[in-house]
Write a protein that holds these residues in place. Structure first.
Motif, short mmCIF file in Angstrom:
data_model
loop_
_atom_site.label_atom_id
_atom_site.label_comp_id
_atom_site.label_asym_id
_atom_site.label_seq_id
_atom_site.Cartn_x
_atom_site.Cartn_y
_atom_site.Cartn_z
N ILE A 101 68.64 6.83 -14.61
CA ILE A 101 67.88 8.17 -14.60
C ILE A 101 67.12 8.42 -13.56
O ILE A 101 66.37 7.40 -13.05
CB ILE A 101 67.11 8.25 -15.70
CG1 ILE A 101 67.85 8.03 -17.25
CG2 ILE A 101 66.21 9.72 -16.04
CD1 ILE A 101 66.92 7.80 -18.45
N LEU A 103 64.53 11.08 -11.66
CA LEU A 103 63.63 12.40 -12.15
C LEU A 103 63.55 13.24 -10.70
O LEU A 103 62.93 12.68 -9.72
CB LEU A 103 62.52 11.97 -12.66
CG LEU A 103 61.39 13.28 -12.90
CD1 LEU A 103 62.10 14.05 -13.83
CD2 LEU A 103 59.89 12.57 -13.31
N ALA A 121 57.80 8.29 -16.34
CA ALA A 121 58.88 7.70 -15.49
C ALA A 121 58.98 6.24 -15.91
O ALA A 121 59.80 5.83 -16.29
CB ALA A 121 58.67 8.06 -14.34
N VAL A 126 62.74 5.21 -15.86
CA VAL A 126 63.38 5.90 -14.70
C VAL A 126 63.59 5.20 -13.38
O VAL A 126 62.53 4.39 -12.82
CB VAL A 126 62.44 7.19 -14.67
CG1 VAL A 126 62.73 8.00 -13.09
CG2 VAL A 126 62.47 8.20 -15.60
N CYS A 236 58.22 16.50 -19.37
CA CYS A 236 58.58 15.59 -18.95
C CYS A 236 59.03 14.26 -19.95
O CYS A 236 60.05 13.81 -19.88
CB CYS A 236 57.79 15.25 -17.60
SG CYS A 236 58.61 13.63 -16.84
N LEU A 240 62.43 12.79 -21.00
CA LEU A 240 62.75 11.29 -20.61
C LEU A 240 62.72 10.51 -21.95
O LEU A 240 63.79 9.53 -21.93
CB LEU A 240 61.66 10.81 -19.72
CG LEU A 240 61.51 11.41 -18.44
CD1 LEU A 240 60.47 10.90 -17.47
CD2 LEU A 240 63.15 11.37 -17.49
N ARG A 244 66.32 8.53 -22.59
CA ARG A 244 66.44 7.29 -22.44
C ARG A 244 66.94 6.51 -23.69
O ARG A 244 67.68 5.58 -23.59
CB ARG A 244 65.16 6.70 -22.26
CG ARG A 244 64.97 5.20 -22.13
CD ARG A 244 65.97 4.46 -21.48
NE ARG A 244 66.09 4.61 -19.95
CZ ARG A 244 67.01 4.34 -19.20
NH1 ARG A 244 68.09 4.08 -19.71
NH2 ARG A 244 66.58 4.43 -17.64
#
Length: 247
Positions: A101, A103, A121, A126, A236, A240, A244
């Motif tokens: 992933i 961002l 993140a 991330v 966000c 996320l 995930r």
């Protein structure tokens, strides 16, 4: 002992607070530490001794001057400049992961929001963040503090053109999802079972038209309250977490 400093020019370079210091104490990145005269927190003092860090003791008024009167908890410190990564490096490091992933952030200007996004993140694995070189807050001490030190663990690349970055990600097998309130697709209705690039836009203007046009999917978070938008850092974290943990 009085420590002389040019407050107006240097205050933005200082980090402060006990937890931020503890998050950096083992990193090797700390360059100076200032503690309030009479400081007695044993956990911090033992950690400073363990990592051979010698604090400079100053009057509380000096710490107030360094931080602009913020709640520094008797602790102020400086760290080495943040080392940015390249987009190529981020892609390479994520290449062998099952579901990488990345961002992408389109002109977020509040360091508190940016720091919170970096923190999310890190929490959701991330592989890197991509930001623009202009009209975007960078990794500043305020960002580091808001991230609670997560900047240590998240790679961040600065690019001149976000659309070019999107093209490079697509060439490397990524599918690009842009979060926008005007979208028709509910983020819950899509699968994220392939390399994913997630784009979030600025606090006031969202994602630019060209970046939206270059995205594969435009998604939204459905809401049922009276306010028609979420803080970008909150959005966000929601997105996320779902990306995930769901395929």
């Amino acid at each position: 002992m009085k420590f002389e400093t040019n407050f107006k020019n240097e205050m933005r370079n200082y980090l402060y607070g006990r937890n931020p210091l503890l998050s950096f104490v083992s990193s090797g990145d700390i360059t100076k530490i200032f503690l309030q005269n009479g400081f007695k927190n044993e956990v911090i003092l033992k950690n400073l001794e363990k990592y051979h860090l010698k604090p400079i003791y100053v009057d509380v008024k000096e710490l107030d001057r360094m931080t602009g009167g913020a709640n520094h908890q008797g602790v102020v410190f400086t760290i080495k400049p943040y080392q940015y990564s390249s987009l190529d490096e981020i892609i390479k490091c994520a290449k062998n992961k099952e579901r990488p992933i990345i961002l992408l952030i389109d002109e977020v200007n509040d360091p508190a929001n940016f720091g919170a996004m970096i923190r999310s993140a890190d929490a959701f694995g991330v592989d890197g963040i991509v930001i623009k070189s202009k009209n975007q807050v960078l990794v500043t001490p305020a960002t580091v503090k808001s991230s609670t030190g997560a900047t240590r663990f998240v790679k961040i690349a600065v690019v001149n053109n976000l659309s070019n970055a999107i093209k490079k990600l697509k060439d490397n097998g990524y599918w690009i999802y842009a979060a926008d309130g005007s979208a028709k697709d509910n983020y819950l209705d899509l699968k994220y079972d392939r390399p994913t690039g997630l784009i979030l836009g600025s606090e006031g203007f969202g994602i630019s038209r060209l970046v939206l046009e270059n995205s594969d999917f435009i998604i939204k978070i459905p809401m049922c309250g009276h306010v028609n938008s979420l803080n970008v850092s909150v959005a966000c974290g929601i997105l996320l977490s779902y990306i995930r943990n769901n395929k």
